[in-house]
Write a protein that holds these residues in place. Structure first.
Motif, PDB file in Angstrom:
ATOM      1  N   GLY A  41       0.816  -1.206   0.000  1.00  0.00           N
ATOM      2  CA  GLY A  41       0.000   0.000   0.000  1.00  0.00           C
ATOM      3  C   GLY A  41       0.848   1.253   0.000  1.00  0.00           C
ATOM      4  N   GLU A  42       0.297   2.317   0.594  1.00  0.00           N
ATOM      5  CA  GLU A  42       0.950   3.627   0.580  1.00  0.00           C
ATOM      6  C   GLU A  42       2.321   3.633   1.257  1.00  0.00           C
ATOM      7  N   ALA A  43       2.577   2.695   2.148  1.00  0.00           N
ATOM      8  CA  ALA A  43       3.892   2.618   2.802  1.00  0.00           C
ATOM      9  C   ALA A  43       5.000   2.470   1.762  1.00  0.00           C
ATOM     10  N   ALA A  44       4.706   1.785   0.668  1.00  0.00           N
ATOM     11  CA  ALA A  44       5.708   1.604  -0.396  1.00  0.00           C
ATOM     12  C   ALA A  44       6.124   2.952  -0.983  1.00  0.00           C
ATOM     13  N   TRP A  45       5.176   3.873  -1.125  1.00  0.00           N
ATOM     14  CA  TRP A  45       5.502   5.188  -1.673  1.00  0.00           C
ATOM     15  C   TRP A  45       6.426   5.953  -0.739  1.00  0.00           C
ATOM     16  N   TRP A  46       6.171   5.839   0.563  1.00  0.00           N
ATOM     17  CA  TRP A  46       7.010   6.515   1.558  1.00  0.00           C
ATOM     18  C   TRP A  46       8.422   5.922   1.575  1.00  0.00           C
ATOM     19  N   PHE A 100      13.586  15.715 -10.168  1.00  0.00           N
ATOM     20  CA  PHE A 100      12.284  15.768 -10.816  1.00  0.00           C
ATOM     21  C   PHE A 100      11.450  14.536 -10.438  1.00  0.00           C
ATOM     22  N   ALA A 101      12.057  13.355 -10.530  1.00  0.00           N
ATOM     23  CA  ALA A 101      11.339  12.116 -10.199  1.00  0.00           C
ATOM     24  C   ALA A 101      10.899  12.097  -8.744  1.00  0.00           C
ATOM     25  N   SER A 102      11.697  12.699  -7.869  1.00  0.00           N
ATOM     26  CA  SER A 102      11.298  12.739  -6.459  1.00  0.00           C
ATOM     27  C   SER A 102      10.038  13.562  -6.273  1.00  0.00           C
ATOM     28  N   THR A 103       9.858  14.613  -7.085  1.00  0.00           N
ATOM     29  CA  THR A 103       8.616  15.394  -6.978  1.00  0.00           C
ATOM     30  C   THR A 103       7.420  14.572  -7.435  1.00  0.00           C
ATOM     31  N   LEU A 104       7.640  13.690  -8.395  1.00  0.00           N
ATOM     32  CA  LEU A 104       6.545  12.818  -8.854  1.00  0.00           C
ATOM     33  C   LEU A 104       6.183  11.821  -7.751  1.00  0.00           C
ATOM     34  N   ASN A 105       7.205  11.245  -7.113  1.00  0.00           N
ATOM     35  CA  ASN A 105       7.015  10.301  -6.012  1.00  0.00           C
ATOM     36  C   ASN A 105       6.252  10.990  -4.858  1.00  0.00           C
ATOM     37  N   ILE A 106       6.725  12.151  -4.468  1.00  0.00           N
ATOM     38  CA  ILE A 106       6.102  12.873  -3.353  1.00  0.00           C
ATOM     39  C   ILE A 106       4.694  13.342  -3.747  1.00  0.00           C
ATOM     40  N   GLY A 107       4.518  13.716  -5.021  1.00  0.00           N
ATOM     41  CA  GLY A 107       3.193  14.100  -5.501  1.00  0.00           C
ATOM     42  C   GLY A 107       2.182  12.973  -5.374  1.00  0.00           C
ATOM     43  N   ILE A 108       2.606  11.754  -5.664  1.00  0.00           N
ATOM     44  CA  ILE A 108       1.723  10.582  -5.485  1.00  0.00           C
ATOM     45  C   ILE A 108       1.301  10.463  -4.031  1.00  0.00           C
ATOM     46  N   ILE A 109       2.254  10.655  -3.126  1.00  0.00           N
ATOM     47  CA  ILE A 109       1.947  10.553  -1.691  1.00  0.00           C
ATOM     48  C   ILE A 109       0.929  11.625  -1.288  1.00  0.00           C
ATOM     49  N   VAL A 110       1.166  12.851  -1.697  1.00  0.00           N
ATOM     50  CA  VAL A 110       0.323  13.980  -1.281  1.00  0.00           C
ATOM     51  C   VAL A 110      -1.078  13.889  -1.892  1.00  0.00           C
ATOM     52  N   LEU A 111      -1.145  13.483  -3.152  1.00  0.00           N
ATOM     53  CA  LEU A 111      -2.434  13.534  -3.869  1.00  0.00           C
ATOM     54  C   LEU A 111      -3.292  12.280  -3.728  1.00  0.00           C
ATOM     55  N   ASN A 112      -2.741  11.223  -3.187  1.00  0.00           N
ATOM     56  CA  ASN A 112      -3.526   9.970  -3.136  1.00  0.00           C
ATOM     57  C   ASN A 112      -3.758   9.491  -1.728  1.00  0.00           C
TER      58      ASN A 112
END
Length: 183
Positions: free
Chosen positions: A126-131, A171-183
């Motif tokens: 789940g979301e833990a993977a994104w973190w 740039f990729a880190s912003t995409l990763n963090i964006g997934i966390i923030v928006l989902n």
């Protein structure tokens, strides 16, 4: 005895043979290609799965951008590794650039971990993977900065190669963090 010492000095001054350079270059390419292949395996089923349905930041590029960018970056990463190895070569002894090469290996390990954790980890954890992926990519950024600084001693080109890699990682880190923030 003096003749042997002179031969060793001459051998070190010459550097690695052309054959050795070609073999090492191929080894760098194969290792980096293995990292790329592992990442593509981990992301293939998930890019069109959960990732397609996830809310993303407005600057998220089309999926078709990632393959060409990473292909170019991986080729440059392999080249950088070779360019660090070559001037550190010592006939019959450890590579003088081994501490920089250790950073090179560490960035490859972190790079190899990020994609499976982010893409394949989400369906399992789940979301833990994104973190966890966010921590990995931040650590990767730090290691690439250290690698860029350390590699400058061995190859200015290798050090400069780290710049586009570093920019893409940021740039990729912003995409990763964006997934966390928006989902």
């Amino acid at each position: 005895m003096d003749a042997q010492v002179d031969e060793d000095v001459i051998a070190r001054a010459k550097g690695p043979t052309t054959l050795r350079q070609v073999l090492v270059a191929v080894i760098f390419l194969v290792i980096v290609a293995a990292v790329a292949f592992g990442g593509s395996i981990a992301s293939t089923g998930n890019v069109d799965g959960w990732y397609a349905d996830a809310e993303k930041v407005p600057w998220d590029p089309p999926n078709a951008v990632f393959g060409p960018v990473w292909t170019a970056l991986y080729a440059l990463i392999a080249l950088a590794g070779f360019l660090i190895w070559r001037p550190g070569f010592r006939m019959g002894g450890p590579n003088a650039a081994r501490s920089t090469l250790s950073l090179f290996v560490l960035q490859l390990v972190l790079n190899a971990l990020w994609t499976p954790v982010f893409f394949a980890g989400y369906p399992v954890f789940g979301e833990a993977a994104w973190w966890i992926a966010a921590v990995i990519i931040i650590a990767l950024i730090v290691v690439v900065i250290a690698l860029a600084v350390s590699s400058a001693k061995w190859s200015r080109v290798a050090s400069l190669i780290m710049v586009p890699y570093l920019l893409w990682l940021c740039f990729a880190s912003t995409l990763n963090i964006g997934i966390i923030v928006l989902n």
